[in-house]
Write an enzyme that holds these catalytic residues in place. Structure first.
Site, PDB file in Angstrom:
ATOM      1  N   GLY A 229       0.815  -1.200   0.000  1.00  0.00           N
ATOM      2  CA  GLY A 229       0.000   0.000   0.000  1.00  0.00           C
ATOM      3  C   GLY A 229       0.847   1.247   0.000  1.00  0.00           C
ATOM      4  O   GLY A 229       2.049   1.204   0.296  1.00  0.00           O
ATOM      5  N   PRO A 230       0.254   2.387  -0.340  1.00  0.00           N
ATOM      6  CA  PRO A 230       0.993   3.656  -0.353  1.00  0.00           C
ATOM      7  C   PRO A 230       1.501   4.013   1.043  1.00  0.00           C
ATOM      8  O   PRO A 230       1.012   3.483   2.052  1.00  0.00           O
ATOM      9  CB  PRO A 230      -0.050   4.674  -0.851  1.00  0.00           C
ATOM     10  CG  PRO A 230      -1.131   3.850  -1.478  1.00  0.00           C
ATOM     11  CD  PRO A 230      -1.140   2.549  -0.752  1.00  0.00           C
ATOM     12  N   GLY A 232       1.857   5.717   4.548  1.00  0.00           N
ATOM     13  CA  GLY A 232       0.910   6.359   5.446  1.00  0.00           C
ATOM     14  C   GLY A 232      -0.425   5.672   5.565  1.00  0.00           C
ATOM     15  O   GLY A 232      -1.312   6.179   6.255  1.00  0.00           O
ATOM     16  N   LYS A 235       0.341   0.252   7.307  1.00  0.00           N
ATOM     17  CA  LYS A 235       0.847  -1.131   7.228  1.00  0.00           C
ATOM     18  C   LYS A 235       1.578  -1.515   8.516  1.00  0.00           C
ATOM     19  O   LYS A 235       1.351  -2.594   9.071  1.00  0.00           O
ATOM     20  CB  LYS A 235       1.776  -1.269   6.018  1.00  0.00           C
ATOM     21  CG  LYS A 235       1.104  -0.963   4.685  1.00  0.00           C
ATOM     22  CD  LYS A 235       2.040  -1.176   3.511  1.00  0.00           C
ATOM     23  CE  LYS A 235       3.162  -0.151   3.492  1.00  0.00           C
ATOM     24  NZ  LYS A 235       2.672   1.216   3.295  1.00  0.00           N
ATOM     25  N   THR A 236       2.453  -0.635   8.984  1.00  0.00           N
ATOM     26  CA  THR A 236       3.169  -0.926  10.236  1.00  0.00           C
ATOM     27  C   THR A 236       2.217  -0.933  11.420  1.00  0.00           C
ATOM     28  O   THR A 236       2.369  -1.732  12.354  1.00  0.00           O
ATOM     29  CB  THR A 236       4.282   0.113  10.449  1.00  0.00           C
ATOM     30  OG1 THR A 236       5.137   0.137   9.308  1.00  0.00           O
ATOM     31  CG2 THR A 236       5.113  -0.229  11.674  1.00  0.00           C
ATOM     32  N   HIS A 451      -6.656  34.462 -15.123  1.00  0.00           N
ATOM     33  CA  HIS A 451      -6.172  33.092 -15.313  1.00  0.00           C
ATOM     34  C   HIS A 451      -6.956  32.124 -14.424  1.00  0.00           C
ATOM     35  O   HIS A 451      -7.491  31.120 -14.910  1.00  0.00           O
ATOM     36  CB  HIS A 451      -4.678  33.017 -14.985  1.00  0.00           C
ATOM     37  CG  HIS A 451      -4.082  31.664 -15.195  1.00  0.00           C
ATOM     38  ND1 HIS A 451      -3.401  31.301 -16.334  1.00  0.00           N
ATOM     39  CD2 HIS A 451      -4.073  30.550 -14.399  1.00  0.00           C
ATOM     40  CE1 HIS A 451      -3.004  30.046 -16.236  1.00  0.00           C
ATOM     41  NE2 HIS A 451      -3.393  29.573 -15.065  1.00  0.00           N
ATOM     42  N   GLU A 452      -7.031  32.420 -13.135  1.00  0.00           N
ATOM     43  CA  GLU A 452      -7.773  31.536 -12.229  1.00  0.00           C
ATOM     44  C   GLU A 452      -9.262  31.624 -12.491  1.00  0.00           C
ATOM     45  O   GLU A 452      -9.988  30.630 -12.329  1.00  0.00           O
ATOM     46  CB  GLU A 452      -7.463  31.889 -10.767  1.00  0.00           C
ATOM     47  CG  GLU A 452      -6.021  31.664 -10.367  1.00  0.00           C
ATOM     48  CD  GLU A 452      -5.571  30.226 -10.543  1.00  0.00           C
ATOM     49  OE1 GLU A 452      -6.417  29.311 -10.465  1.00  0.00           O
ATOM     50  OE2 GLU A 452      -4.367  30.009 -10.784  1.00  0.00           O
ATOM     51  N   HIS A 455     -10.092  29.154 -15.225  1.00  0.00           N
ATOM     52  CA  HIS A 455     -10.236  27.793 -14.693  1.00  0.00           C
ATOM     53  C   HIS A 455     -11.592  27.631 -14.007  1.00  0.00           C
ATOM     54  O   HIS A 455     -12.287  26.622 -14.211  1.00  0.00           O
ATOM     55  CB  HIS A 455      -9.130  27.509 -13.673  1.00  0.00           C
ATOM     56  CG  HIS A 455      -7.769  27.323 -14.269  1.00  0.00           C
ATOM     57  ND1 HIS A 455      -7.517  26.447 -15.289  1.00  0.00           N
ATOM     58  CD2 HIS A 455      -6.568  27.907 -13.969  1.00  0.00           C
ATOM     59  CE1 HIS A 455      -6.227  26.489 -15.615  1.00  0.00           C
ATOM     60  NE2 HIS A 455      -5.632  27.377 -14.818  1.00  0.00           N
TER      61      HIS A 455
END
Length: 643
Positions: A229-230, A232, A235-236, A451-452, A455
């Site tokens: 898994g990615p 964070g 897993k640990t 510009h924003e 978007h």
């Protein structure tokens, strides 16, 4: 996933006041001061010998004067030492003071005094003599103390060299830590989310606790379980919960603990680890960051790493070699399964691969509730809304989000965490800190606003786009502005229409620059790169180009080893490569044309959004919709008003 209560660990051993290391240092210091005391005592005794004997030490000239005057009654001679007694008390001036004495002590001069015995006989002084003693504690101390000091220093030096030698001979010993369960252990009930992963791990534990339940039907327990898994995702943390749930011995070690500068040490440590596990069987071995020793052998131009390959070979042999391996289960964790050696992943070694995914919206909400404990939250904070606004966040990211929000609220001297604190924390994590002291001209601010605004307008109007959250021209990190969209739900499958709308939104900034200001700027660099990357992926990997048919031309995986890409040939011709480039260009140009058409059709709304950004620097998505004259719409549906 995350703990649902504070993760507590057992007290650290070897650091208390009675630890062996501290005791050795304590006794070593006592020995050092004892030797210094032995050296100092003889000189102190010698300087105080006169006063300790009760006699006044007088000059030799004063002694001769008293003899000539007939005041001396008796004298005892012992080598150079003269002790005696006066007939009547006398005074002598010593160190600017007068002293009255009856008994005295003095020493013969080194050059001698041949006339002294005649003078003593003439004055009727009783003379006694004593032999000089050949044994003197003072002399022994003076001569032996420096030797003792050197002996102690040599002993300390040899001891240190011996410890280093022991470390050399103990390099092959296992560095795994044996986990012992205690009352504060992490359990599966303490982990939020990942129910499927916990069910798989519970089954592994059940294999060790009740093997007859499975072997009676001919089943065999898995030898290895790989958590993938990615970073964070916990897993640990799941391994710690497995250790807490399991009654079997649990050996924990990281892949880097096997590696050393000496060839063969890693293989020796692998052998020692499995020997310890077999002695304690049934047992579990957890190897974190397995990819550090399990990389594919012989990859890249430079070949493999001898020590790593020997360590991997020994691990493969121990897991499924010539000797049968029973009642020892290995759990590995990695975020890079693509670089692991194929021999490590085959059945018989790591039989099961458990994918630990990034948490979904429900799991994110559960994790946020865990980390919200102990933090005073304002009523304005809806954790379900925060979970929806954080797609792609891992459990560690969510913990960091609330921690940053708490720090921001504390910096503003607040008593509770408010919704704007979590918003600012999310922007800080995703975009970086606000850039202070950045002086922009009016024309530059106007350019950023359009510009924003480009978007934002395209994102608000296209039918398959994610809902618009907010627009900002406040510089953060490397970005001069940002347009944020928050998906209504987690997406796992993306349609062609969604990706085409997404590219049109990316091109909205450049389209607004050319439409309104008649120029192009460097601010669209990242937009252009992302649009080209997405278009190429659509053509090569997802076969979304009509002229190329339903053929996937991409490799499908990322090259991670140096020089590996040189050994792979492209699986299509130069003619096809030219067609791919033309298709990519066509998709990007189509997205740009859609952005320009949308902005031309809603030019007044674009001007209104840009003016609002120049005034407020940051506006929410609903205000953009108001300027466009439309209401909030569900994703995937065309909104009402146009124009």
């Amino acid at each position: 996933m995350q703990l649902s209560k504070k993760d507590r660990t057992s007290p650290t051993e070897g650091k208390g006041p009675g630890s062996p290391k501290r005791s050795k240092l304590h006794y070593g210091g006592l020995l050092f001061w004892l030797i210094l005391l032995i050296i100092a005592v003889p000189w102190m005794l010698q300087s105080l010998s006169g006063s300790l004997s009760g006699r006044e030490k007088i000059p030799y000239s004063t002694f001769r004067s008293e003899v000539k005057q007939g005041q001396v009654a008796t004298v005892t001679v012992k080598g150079q030492r003269l002790e005696g007694k006066l007939k009547t008390p006398a005074k002598v001036k010593l160190k600017d003071k007068s002293v009255t004495y009856t008994t005295f002590l003095t020493y013969l001069p080194s050059f001698g005094d041949d006339s002294l015995m005649g003078l003593l006989q003439k004055k009727g002084v009783d003379v006694e003599t004593e032999p000089t003693s050949t044994f003197s504690w003072m002399e022994i101390l003076l001569y032996t103390a420096p030797f003792l000091l050197l002996l102690w220093l040599g002993w300390m030096f040899l001891k240190r060299m011996g410890n280093q030698g022991n470390q050399v001979f103990s390099m092959g010993k296992s560095r795994a830590k044996l986990y012992e369960r205690h009352e504060e252990s992490t359990l599966f009930d303490d982990v939020a989310g990942a129910e499927g992963v916990k069910a798989e791990l519970r089954e592994i534990i059940e294999f060790l606790k009740n093997p007859e339940r499975f072997t009676r039907l001919g089943g065999k327990p898995p030898k290895g379980v790989l958590l993938v898994g990615p970073p964070g995702t916990g897993k640990t943390l799941l391994a710690r919960a497995t250790a807490g749930e399991s009654g079997a011995p649990f050996f924990s070690i990281t892949g880097s603990d096997f590696m050393e500068m000496f060839v063969g040490v890693g293989a020796a440590r692998v052998r020692a680890l499995f020997q310890d596990a077999r002695k304690s069987a049934p047992a579990i071995i957890f190897i974190d960051e397995l990819d550090s020793i399990g990389r594919r052998r012989g990859a890249g131009l430079g070949g493999g790493h001898d020590e790593r390959e020997q360590t991997l070979n020994q691990l493969l042999s121990e897991m499924d070699g010539f000797e049968p391996q029973t009642e020892v289960i290995i759990i590995g964790a990695t975020n890079r399964p693509d670089i692991l050696d194929p021999a490590l992943l085959r059945p018989g070694r790591f039989d099961r691969r458990i994918i630990v995914q990034l948490p979904g919206v429900e799991s994110r909400e559960a994790i946020l509730k865990v980390h919200a404990r102990g933090k005073p939250l304002d009523k304005s904070i809806d954790l379900s809304e925060v979970a929806r606004s954080t797609p792609g966040f891992s459990g560690a990211d969510l913990e960091n989000l609330l921690n940053e929000a708490a720090l921001i609220a504390a910096g503003k001297h607040k008593d509770v965490l408010e919704i704007e604190d979590t918003e600012e924390a999310r922007d800080k994590i995703l975009l970086g800190l606000q850039r202070e002291g950045l002086a922009l001209t009016r024309d530059e601010c106007r350019l950023l606003a359009y510009h924003e605004g480009g978007h934002a307008v395209v994102a608000a109007l296209l039918p398959h786009a994610d809902p618009l959250h907010k627009v900002s021209i406040i510089p953060r990190g490397k970005a001069m502005g940002v347009t944020q969209q928050l998906p209504a739900r987690d997406r796992y499958v993306y349609s062609r229409e969604y990706m085409l709308d997404r590219m049109a939104i990316m091109m909205g900034g450049r389209a607004a620059e050319e439409l309104v200001l008649g120029t192009a700027t460097s601010g669209a660099e990242n937009d252009l790169k992302e649009a080209a990357r997405l278009a190429r992926k659509m053509v090569l990997d997802w076969s979304m180009a009509e002229s190329l048919g339903h053929v996937a031309l991409g490799s499908g995986r990322q090259q991670v080893f140096l020089g590996e890409e040189l050994t792979q040939r492209r699986e299509y011709s130069e003619t096809t490569a030219r067609e791919v480039d033309m298709e990519v260009r066509g998709i990007v140009e189509e997205a740009y044309a859609r952005a320009v058409g949308t902005l031309k059709q809603h030019r007044q709304g674009l001007d209104a959004v840009a003016d609002a950004l120049l005034e407020k620097e940051e506006i929410p998505g609903r205000e953009v919709l108001e300027h466009l004259g439309i209401s909030q719409r569900p994703p995937g549906q065309v909104s009402g008003a146009q124009g």
